[in-house]
Motif scaffolding. Structure first.
Motif, PDB file in Angstrom:
ATOM      1  N   LEU A   1       0.845  -1.182   0.000  1.00  0.00           N
ATOM      2  CA  LEU A   1       0.000   0.000   0.000  1.00  0.00           C
ATOM      3  C   LEU A   1       0.884   1.237   0.000  1.00  0.00           C
ATOM      4  CD1 LEU A   1      -2.650  -1.093   2.650  1.00  0.00           C
ATOM      5  CD2 LEU A   1      -2.768  -1.299   0.155  1.00  0.00           C
ATOM      6  N   SER A   2       0.683   2.096  -0.958  1.00  0.00           N
ATOM      7  CA  SER A   2       1.519   3.273  -1.124  1.00  0.00           C
ATOM      8  C   SER A   2       1.187   4.349  -0.096  1.00  0.00           C
ATOM      9  CB  SER A   2       1.328   3.835  -2.530  1.00  0.00           C
ATOM     10  OG  SER A   2       2.087   5.010  -2.675  1.00  0.00           O
ATOM     11  N   ALA A   3       2.210   4.911   0.510  1.00  0.00           N
ATOM     12  CA  ALA A   3       2.034   5.992   1.474  1.00  0.00           C
ATOM     13  C   ALA A   3       1.874   7.342   0.785  1.00  0.00           C
ATOM     14  CB  ALA A   3       3.216   6.032   2.436  1.00  0.00           C
ATOM     15  N   TYR A   4       2.155   7.397  -0.523  1.00  0.00           N
ATOM     16  CA  TYR A   4       2.084   8.639  -1.284  1.00  0.00           C
ATOM     17  C   TYR A   4       1.432   8.393  -2.635  1.00  0.00           C
ATOM     18  CZ  TYR A   4       5.484  10.281   2.113  1.00  0.00           C
ATOM     19  OH  TYR A   4       6.099  10.622   3.284  1.00  0.00           O
ATOM     20  N   SER A   5       0.872   9.435  -3.212  1.00  0.00           N
ATOM     21  CA  SER A   5       0.364   9.349  -4.577  1.00  0.00           C
ATOM     22  C   SER A   5       1.559   9.332  -5.530  1.00  0.00           C
ATOM     23  CB  SER A   5      -0.515  10.563  -4.895  1.00  0.00           C
ATOM     24  OG  SER A   5       0.270  11.742  -4.945  1.00  0.00           O
ATOM     25  N   SER A   6       1.338   8.953  -6.772  1.00  0.00           N
ATOM     26  CA  SER A   6       2.431   8.943  -7.746  1.00  0.00           C
ATOM     27  C   SER A   6       2.983  10.353  -7.964  1.00  0.00           C
ATOM     28  CB  SER A   6       1.980   8.317  -9.071  1.00  0.00           C
ATOM     29  OG  SER A   6       0.833   8.972  -9.572  1.00  0.00           O
ATOM     30  N   ALA A   7       2.124  11.359  -7.939  1.00  0.00           N
ATOM     31  CA  ALA A   7       2.585  12.744  -8.123  1.00  0.00           C
ATOM     32  C   ALA A   7       3.491  13.172  -6.966  1.00  0.00           C
ATOM     33  CB  ALA A   7       1.392  13.687  -8.241  1.00  0.00           C
ATOM     34  N   ASP A   8       3.080  12.868  -5.740  1.00  0.00           N
ATOM     35  CA  ASP A   8       3.909  13.218  -4.583  1.00  0.00           C
ATOM     36  C   ASP A   8       5.190  12.392  -4.563  1.00  0.00           C
ATOM     37  OD1 ASP A   8       2.129  15.137  -3.734  1.00  0.00           O
ATOM     38  OD2 ASP A   8       1.288  13.928  -2.100  1.00  0.00           O
ATOM     39  N   ALA A   9       5.107  11.142  -4.961  1.00  0.00           N
ATOM     40  CA  ALA A   9       6.294  10.280  -4.990  1.00  0.00           C
ATOM     41  C   ALA A   9       7.345  10.840  -5.948  1.00  0.00           C
ATOM     42  CB  ALA A   9       5.907   8.858  -5.391  1.00  0.00           C
ATOM     43  N   GLU A  10       6.903  11.372  -7.088  1.00  0.00           N
ATOM     44  CA  GLU A  10       7.842  11.982  -8.041  1.00  0.00           C
ATOM     45  C   GLU A  10       8.518  13.208  -7.424  1.00  0.00           C
ATOM     46  OE1 GLU A  10       9.209  11.229 -10.871  1.00  0.00           O
ATOM     47  OE2 GLU A  10       8.064   9.397 -11.170  1.00  0.00           O
ATOM     48  N   ARG A  11       7.773  13.970  -6.645  1.00  0.00           N
ATOM     49  CA  ARG A  11       8.325  15.184  -6.034  1.00  0.00           C
ATOM     50  C   ARG A  11       9.373  14.871  -4.968  1.00  0.00           C
ATOM     51  NH1 ARG A  11       3.329  18.602  -4.211  1.00  0.00           N
ATOM     52  NH2 ARG A  11       4.936  20.070  -3.594  1.00  0.00           N
ATOM     53  N   ILE A  12       9.224  13.753  -4.255  1.00  0.00           N
ATOM     54  CA  ILE A  12      10.159  13.439  -3.172  1.00  0.00           C
ATOM     55  C   ILE A  12      11.206  12.398  -3.564  1.00  0.00           C
ATOM     56  CG2 ILE A  12       8.521  14.091  -1.377  1.00  0.00           C
ATOM     57  CD1 ILE A  12       7.983  11.110  -0.891  1.00  0.00           C
ATOM     58  N   ARG A  13      11.102  11.857  -4.736  1.00  0.00           N
ATOM     59  CA  ARG A  13      12.029  10.824  -5.208  1.00  0.00           C
ATOM     60  C   ARG A  13      13.483  11.316  -5.126  1.00  0.00           C
ATOM     61  NH1 ARG A  13      11.269   8.221 -11.099  1.00  0.00           N
ATOM     62  NH2 ARG A  13      11.667   6.113 -10.430  1.00  0.00           N
ATOM     63  N   GLY A  14      14.341  10.527  -4.480  1.00  0.00           N
ATOM     64  CA  GLY A  14      15.753  10.855  -4.363  1.00  0.00           C
ATOM     65  C   GLY A  14      16.077  11.853  -3.269  1.00  0.00           C
ATOM     66  N   ARG A  15      15.071  12.311  -2.538  1.00  0.00           N
ATOM     67  CA  ARG A  15      15.284  13.292  -1.475  1.00  0.00           C
ATOM     68  C   ARG A  15      15.392  12.594  -0.120  1.00  0.00           C
ATOM     69  NH1 ARG A  15      14.706  18.682  -2.848  1.00  0.00           N
ATOM     70  NH2 ARG A  15      14.340  18.824  -5.080  1.00  0.00           N
ATOM     71  N   ARG A  16      15.881  13.318   0.843  1.00  0.00           N
ATOM     72  CA  ARG A  16      15.974  12.808   2.219  1.00  0.00           C
ATOM     73  C   ARG A  16      14.604  12.875   2.892  1.00  0.00           C
ATOM     74  NH1 ARG A  16      21.102  12.132   3.718  1.00  0.00           N
ATOM     75  NH2 ARG A  16      22.729  13.236   2.598  1.00  0.00           N
ATOM     76  N   SER A  17      14.367  11.951   3.806  1.00  0.00           N
ATOM     77  CA  SER A  17      13.100  11.925   4.542  1.00  0.00           C
ATOM     78  C   SER A  17      12.850  13.247   5.259  1.00  0.00           C
ATOM     79  CB  SER A  17      13.085  10.777   5.551  1.00  0.00           C
ATOM     80  OG  SER A  17      13.167   9.535   4.885  1.00  0.00           O
ATOM     81  N   SER A  18      13.910  13.865   5.747  1.00  0.00           N
ATOM     82  CA  SER A  18      13.774  15.127   6.477  1.00  0.00           C
ATOM     83  C   SER A  18      13.292  16.273   5.585  1.00  0.00           C
ATOM     84  CB  SER A  18      15.103  15.502   7.130  1.00  0.00           C
ATOM     85  OG  SER A  18      16.112  15.657   6.150  1.00  0.00           O
ATOM     86  N   GLU A  19      13.313  16.101   4.267  1.00  0.00           N
ATOM     87  CA  GLU A  19      12.879  17.137   3.325  1.00  0.00           C
ATOM     88  C   GLU A  19      11.413  17.007   2.907  1.00  0.00           C
ATOM     89  OE1 GLU A  19      16.216  18.234   0.334  1.00  0.00           O
ATOM     90  OE2 GLU A  19      16.376  16.056   0.690  1.00  0.00           O
ATOM     91  N   ILE A  20      10.768  15.892   3.248  1.00  0.00           N
ATOM     92  CA  ILE A  20       9.413  15.609   2.759  1.00  0.00           C
ATOM     93  C   ILE A  20       8.421  16.702   3.138  1.00  0.00           C
ATOM     94  CG2 ILE A  20       7.434  14.043   2.969  1.00  0.00           C
ATOM     95  CD1 ILE A  20       9.460  11.726   3.149  1.00  0.00           C
ATOM     96  N   GLU A  21       8.419  17.125   4.378  1.00  0.00           N
ATOM     97  CA  GLU A  21       7.447  18.128   4.820  1.00  0.00           C
ATOM     98  C   GLU A  21       7.590  19.443   4.039  1.00  0.00           C
ATOM     99  OE1 GLU A  21       5.516  19.951   8.889  1.00  0.00           O
ATOM    100  OE2 GLU A  21       7.398  18.842   9.021  1.00  0.00           O
ATOM    101  N   ALA A  22       8.815  19.883   3.830  1.00  0.00           N
ATOM    102  CA  ALA A  22       9.039  21.124   3.086  1.00  0.00           C
ATOM    103  C   ALA A  22       8.605  20.989   1.625  1.00  0.00           C
ATOM    104  CB  ALA A  22      10.507  21.522   3.164  1.00  0.00           C
ATOM    105  N   LEU A  23       8.786  19.814   1.048  1.00  0.00           N
ATOM    106  CA  LEU A  23       8.429  19.596  -0.352  1.00  0.00           C
ATOM    107  C   LEU A  23       6.930  19.449  -0.578  1.00  0.00           C
ATOM    108  CD1 LEU A  23      11.282  17.112  -1.251  1.00  0.00           C
ATOM    109  CD2 LEU A  23      10.976  19.395  -2.220  1.00  0.00           C
ATOM    110  N   LEU A  24       6.257  18.755   0.341  1.00  0.00           N
ATOM    111  CA  LEU A  24       4.842  18.430   0.149  1.00  0.00           C
ATOM    112  C   LEU A  24       3.883  19.278   0.974  1.00  0.00           C
ATOM    113  CD1 LEU A  24       4.976  14.521   0.074  1.00  0.00           C
ATOM    114  CD2 LEU A  24       5.111  16.134  -1.834  1.00  0.00           C
ATOM    115  N   GLY A  25       4.403  19.920   2.018  1.00  0.00           N
ATOM    116  CA  GLY A  25       3.533  20.709   2.884  1.00  0.00           C
ATOM    117  C   GLY A  25       2.897  19.918   3.999  1.00  0.00           C
ATOM    118  N   TYR A  26       3.235  18.643   4.107  1.00  0.00           N
ATOM    119  CA  TYR A  26       2.774  17.813   5.222  1.00  0.00           C
ATOM    120  C   TYR A  26       3.844  16.775   5.531  1.00  0.00           C
ATOM    121  CZ  TYR A  26       1.468  14.212   1.770  1.00  0.00           C
ATOM    122  OH  TYR A  26       1.483  13.282   0.768  1.00  0.00           O
ATOM    123  N   ARG A  27       3.850  16.304   6.758  1.00  0.00           N
ATOM    124  CA  ARG A  27       4.828  15.302   7.178  1.00  0.00           C
ATOM    125  C   ARG A  27       4.260  13.921   6.905  1.00  0.00           C
ATOM    126  NH1 ARG A  27       9.285  13.161   7.190  1.00  0.00           N
ATOM    127  NH2 ARG A  27       9.952  12.008   9.015  1.00  0.00           N
ATOM    128  N   GLY A  28       4.816  13.259   5.919  1.00  0.00           N
ATOM    129  CA  GLY A  28       4.383  11.901   5.588  1.00  0.00           C
ATOM    130  C   GLY A  28       5.302  10.874   6.229  1.00  0.00           C
TER     131      GLY A  28
END
Length: 76
Positions: A25-52
């Motif tokens: 089960l995916s924790a993110y949509s494909s669009a959000d996954a593309e935005r965070i791909r290759g990034r550090r977990s600590s960057e997710i909130e800044a990139l998406l606007g929520y802490r996943g």
């Protein structure tokens, strides 16, 4: 990553050769996954606007469907 999916959708995990390794089960949509791909977990909130989650598919939401085999022929 291929295809379009939403958060919570069941997805296939494939090896480089296209064979199925797992389903989960995916924790993110494909669009959000593309935005965070290759990034550090600590960057997710800044990139998406929520802490996943730190992972795309949590191990509690993952089923291995095929064992991996090492170059020496041993199963993992």
């Amino acid at each position: 990553m291929t295809g379009s999916f939403e958060r919570g959708d069941a997805v296939l995990v494939r090896a480089a050769d296209g064979s199925e390794l797992a389903r989960g089960l995916s924790a993110y949509s494909s669009a959000d996954a593309e935005r965070i791909r290759g990034r550090r977990s600590s960057e997710i909130e800044a990139l998406l606007g929520y802490r996943g989650r730190d992972e795309m598919i949590h191990r509690d939401d993952l089923v291995i469907t095929q064992l991996a085999v090492t170059p020496s022929g041993r199963e993992q």
